[in-house]
Design an enzyme around this catalytic site. Structure first.
Site, PDB file in Angstrom:
ATOM      1  N   GLU A 113       0.838  -1.208   0.000  1.00  0.00           N
ATOM      2  CA  GLU A 113       0.000   0.000   0.000  1.00  0.00           C
ATOM      3  C   GLU A 113       0.868   1.251   0.000  1.00  0.00           C
ATOM      4  O   GLU A 113       1.830   1.357   0.768  1.00  0.00           O
ATOM      5  CB  GLU A 113      -0.891  -0.031   1.242  1.00  0.00           C
ATOM      6  CG  GLU A 113      -2.330   0.296   0.989  1.00  0.00           C
ATOM      7  CD  GLU A 113      -3.028  -0.655   0.011  1.00  0.00           C
ATOM      8  OE1 GLU A 113      -3.121  -0.321  -1.183  1.00  0.00           O
ATOM      9  OE2 GLU A 113      -3.488  -1.718   0.459  1.00  0.00           O
ATOM     10  N   HIS A 114       0.534   2.182  -0.881  1.00  0.00           N
ATOM     11  CA  HIS A 114       1.284   3.431  -1.065  1.00  0.00           C
ATOM     12  C   HIS A 114       2.724   3.161  -1.484  1.00  0.00           C
ATOM     13  O   HIS A 114       3.616   3.970  -1.225  1.00  0.00           O
ATOM     14  CB  HIS A 114       1.216   4.322   0.185  1.00  0.00           C
ATOM     15  CG  HIS A 114      -0.145   4.931   0.393  1.00  0.00           C
ATOM     16  ND1 HIS A 114      -0.460   6.223   0.034  1.00  0.00           N
ATOM     17  CD2 HIS A 114      -1.294   4.381   0.876  1.00  0.00           C
ATOM     18  CE1 HIS A 114      -1.743   6.453   0.310  1.00  0.00           C
ATOM     19  NE2 HIS A 114      -2.271   5.352   0.826  1.00  0.00           N
ATOM     20  N   ASP A 163       3.144   2.082  -4.818  1.00  0.00           N
ATOM     21  CA  ASP A 163       3.176   2.195  -6.299  1.00  0.00           C
ATOM     22  C   ASP A 163       3.817   3.496  -6.757  1.00  0.00           C
ATOM     23  O   ASP A 163       4.666   3.500  -7.656  1.00  0.00           O
ATOM     24  CB  ASP A 163       1.791   1.962  -6.935  1.00  0.00           C
ATOM     25  CG  ASP A 163       0.681   2.895  -6.501  1.00  0.00           C
ATOM     26  OD1 ASP A 163       0.903   3.710  -5.587  1.00  0.00           O
ATOM     27  OD2 ASP A 163      -0.427   2.810  -7.100  1.00  0.00           O
ATOM     28  N   GLY A 200     -16.185   4.601  -3.223  1.00  0.00           N
ATOM     29  CA  GLY A 200     -15.582   5.206  -2.038  1.00  0.00           C
ATOM     30  C   GLY A 200     -15.173   4.184  -0.998  1.00  0.00           C
ATOM     31  O   GLY A 200     -14.998   4.514   0.171  1.00  0.00           O
ATOM     32  N   GLY A 252     -12.447   2.091  -1.440  1.00  0.00           N
ATOM     33  CA  GLY A 252     -11.047   1.699  -1.638  1.00  0.00           C
ATOM     34  C   GLY A 252     -10.908   0.481  -2.539  1.00  0.00           C
ATOM     35  O   GLY A 252      -9.902  -0.225  -2.479  1.00  0.00           O
ATOM     36  N   SER A 295     -11.332   0.684  -5.977  1.00  0.00           N
ATOM     37  CA  SER A 295     -11.022   1.161  -7.334  1.00  0.00           C
ATOM     38  C   SER A 295     -12.209   1.212  -8.274  1.00  0.00           C
ATOM     39  O   SER A 295     -12.121   0.799  -9.436  1.00  0.00           O
ATOM     40  CB  SER A 295      -9.922   0.309  -7.980  1.00  0.00           C
ATOM     41  OG  SER A 295      -8.741   0.482  -7.305  1.00  0.00           O
ATOM     42  N   SER A 348     -13.223   3.905  -9.557  1.00  0.00           N
ATOM     43  CA  SER A 348     -12.878   4.857 -10.620  1.00  0.00           C
ATOM     44  C   SER A 348     -11.970   4.213 -11.663  1.00  0.00           C
ATOM     45  O   SER A 348     -12.152   4.420 -12.870  1.00  0.00           O
ATOM     46  CB  SER A 348     -12.270   6.138 -10.052  1.00  0.00           C
ATOM     47  OG  SER A 348     -11.198   5.848  -9.214  1.00  0.00           O
ATOM     48  N   ASP A 394      -3.970   0.651  -9.612  1.00  0.00           N
ATOM     49  CA  ASP A 394      -5.381   0.303  -9.800  1.00  0.00           C
ATOM     50  C   ASP A 394      -5.720   0.037 -11.261  1.00  0.00           C
ATOM     51  O   ASP A 394      -6.441  -0.920 -11.584  1.00  0.00           O
ATOM     52  CB  ASP A 394      -6.272   1.417  -9.235  1.00  0.00           C
ATOM     53  CG  ASP A 394      -6.032   1.631  -7.755  1.00  0.00           C
ATOM     54  OD1 ASP A 394      -5.401   0.751  -7.131  1.00  0.00           O
ATOM     55  OD2 ASP A 394      -6.459   2.662  -7.224  1.00  0.00           O
ATOM     56  N   TYR A 430      -3.859  11.884   0.901  1.00  0.00           N
ATOM     57  CA  TYR A 430      -3.123  11.076  -0.080  1.00  0.00           C
ATOM     58  C   TYR A 430      -2.005  11.922  -0.693  1.00  0.00           C
ATOM     59  O   TYR A 430      -0.853  11.494  -0.778  1.00  0.00           O
ATOM     60  CB  TYR A 430      -4.080  10.578  -1.168  1.00  0.00           C
ATOM     61  CG  TYR A 430      -3.451   9.606  -2.144  1.00  0.00           C
ATOM     62  CD1 TYR A 430      -3.565   8.233  -1.973  1.00  0.00           C
ATOM     63  CD2 TYR A 430      -2.717  10.067  -3.234  1.00  0.00           C
ATOM     64  CE1 TYR A 430      -2.983   7.342  -2.867  1.00  0.00           C
ATOM     65  CE2 TYR A 430      -2.126   9.190  -4.131  1.00  0.00           C
ATOM     66  CZ  TYR A 430      -2.267   7.829  -3.936  1.00  0.00           C
ATOM     67  OH  TYR A 430      -1.679   6.956  -4.819  1.00  0.00           O
TER      68      TYR A 430
HETATM   69  C1  GAF Z   1      -5.144   4.408  -4.288  1.00  0.00           C
HETATM   70  C2  GAF Z   1      -4.314   4.833  -5.487  1.00  0.00           C
HETATM   71  F1  GAF Z   1      -5.114   5.050  -6.571  1.00  0.00           F
HETATM   72  C3  GAF Z   1      -3.266   3.784  -5.840  1.00  0.00           C
HETATM   73  O1  GAF Z   1      -2.437   4.266  -6.871  1.00  0.00           O
HETATM   74  C4  GAF Z   1      -2.430   3.404  -4.601  1.00  0.00           C
HETATM   75  O2  GAF Z   1      -1.497   4.413  -4.302  1.00  0.00           O
HETATM   76  C5  GAF Z   1      -3.335   3.104  -3.408  1.00  0.00           C
HETATM   77  O3  GAF Z   1      -4.280   4.135  -3.185  1.00  0.00           O
HETATM   78  C6  GAF Z   1      -2.548   2.903  -2.151  1.00  0.00           C
HETATM   79  O4  GAF Z   1      -1.768   1.765  -2.249  1.00  0.00           O
HETATM   80  O5  GAF Z   1      -5.902   3.282  -4.609  1.00  0.00           O
END
Ligand code: GAF
Length: 381
Positions: free
Chosen positions: A35-36, A38, A122, A124, A126, A128, A172, A224
């Site tokens: 997580e975070h 990418d 909303g 988490g 994806s 979008s 995503d 974010y």
């Molecule tokens: C969101 C972002 F869109 C992804 O790119 C990623 O950074 C994620 O948060 C956290 O891992 O989904």
């Protein structure tokens, strides 16, 4: 899913006056771990969900796009002159993809799209990216564009970053485009190399509970962006192009004075290490071996990256007390979903325990399902 295919096909014929040229779909995703990482050029390991955006579409004779969502029965129309970054509303995810294709030199033509989505919004998961990648699949086919899968993921991300204005990483859209059924996607966000890693939890007598805390994502955009800025500032101070390049976390931390920045760096570096370990354990079919990595990932997001909220932490703690092998928040944070690795058949029971803990704390009821690794974006009809 076939109900959604029928729904968009019928509605398309009603609204447009003839049957669609085809029906396409693109999924939401769960991130197993990473997580975070990418946007720090690191590693992630998502899988696609059966929940998806389903779109019936056909070309139009004029130079405009008319998009109807059956979720709330809304229709938006925009022309080429409206394809300007900064557009607001849900249609920006559709328009952004058309803009990104056009900007990349592809010849895009007007179209009618009728869509529906069962990806929770909303949460988490994806929703979008699913809309972006589904739109990309539609337009590429309708306009006979040759766009390789990873390029599709890149263009969909470009839409999100440069048109919608959300500074996300690549995970995503890569997941929604490239995932295969029965597999997690190991994705190196620097080299863009991918590996399909078999993920057959049922064969091991396990399942993955996905529980939506239904916590509103307050401040998610600004938080974010601030996490991302902090990581980039730390990389600059450490003299590396991205935190991916930090392998000796202790040595790196001695070079940073700011305590918050130190914790951010520690999360990213250790999370990358956890993804690599998780990938090894998945390859070895040591699924229970994932559990301590899930737990450590959650603690790192809670204590170092500070992106969890009380409902999410309570859900993870309760899942563990109810017998989950391991659990963590999944997605960008500040609400949304947790995942918990449990014995096959126990997801409902663990979710019930979390619902009771929520009620006792005055929180509203969560929603849940079992996460099934599913296929990426495709034409269905
Ligand atoms: C969101 C972002 F869109 C992804 O790119 C990623 O950074 C994620 O948060 C956290 O891992 O989904």
């Amino acid at each position: 899913m076939s109900t959604d295919v029928d729904a968009v096909t019928t509605s398309f014929a009603d609204l447009v006056g003839h049957p669609p040229a085809g029906v396409w779909a693109a999924p939401g995703r769960v991130n197993l771990i990473g997580e975070h990482t990418d946007y720090n050029d690191g590693f992630v390991m998502p899988f696609a969900l059966p929940q998806r955006v389903t779109i019936a579409a056909d070309r139009r004779s004029d130079d405009s796009w008319r998009v109807t969502t059956l979720n709330g029965d809304r229709t938006e129309t925009f022309g080429r002159a409206d394809l300007v970054p900064g557009m607001s509303g849900w249609q920006a995810y559709v328009a952004g993809v058309i803009w990104a294709l056009d900007e990349a030199g592809h010849q895009v033509n007007g179209a009618d799209l009728v869509l529906t989505s069962d990806v929770p919004i909303g949460a988490g998961l994806s929703s979008s990216a699913a809309l972006e990648c589904g739109t990309l699949a539609v337009i590429a086919d309708l306009d006979d564009l040759v766009v390789e899968p990873m390029e599709r993921a890149r263009l969909a991300r470009r839409a999100e970053n440069a048109f919608v204005g959300a500074p996300t990483g690549q995970m995503d859209q890569a997941a929604s485009t490239l995932c295969q059924a029965g597999h997690a996607l190991f994705f190196d966000c620097r080299t863009f190399e991918v590996e399909q890693v078999p993920l057959d939890l049922a064969a091991a007598g396990l399942e993955l509970l996905v529980l939506d805390t239904r916590t509103p994502h307050a401040l998610v955009d600004s938080e974010y962006a601030s996490r991302r800025a902090s990581c980039e500032a730390a990389a600059q101070l450490l003299g590396v192009s991205a935190l991916r390049d930090v392998t000796d976390v202790d040595a790196a931390l001695t070079q940073l004075d700011d305590e918050t920045m130190r914790r951010r760096v520690r999360h990213v570096v250790t999370e990358n290490q956890r993804v690599l370990k998780a990938s090894e354990r998945l390859q070895a079919k040591d699924y229970v071996g994932l559990a301590p990595l899930l737990d450590a990932s959650h603690a790192s997001m809670r204590d170092d990256f500070e992106i969890t909220v009380p409902t999410v932490d309570l859900a993870v703690e309760t899942a563990k007390q109810a017998g989950a092998y391991g659990a963590r928040m999944t997605g960008g944070g500040f609400g949304g979903c947790i995942i918990a690795l449990v014995d096959a058949g126990r997801a409902d029971e663990v979710a019930t325990a979390i619902g009771e803990a929520f009620a006792a704390s005055g929180y509203g009821p969560p929603a849940h399902f079992v996460g099934i690794p599913s296929a990426g974006a495709a034409r269905l009809r």
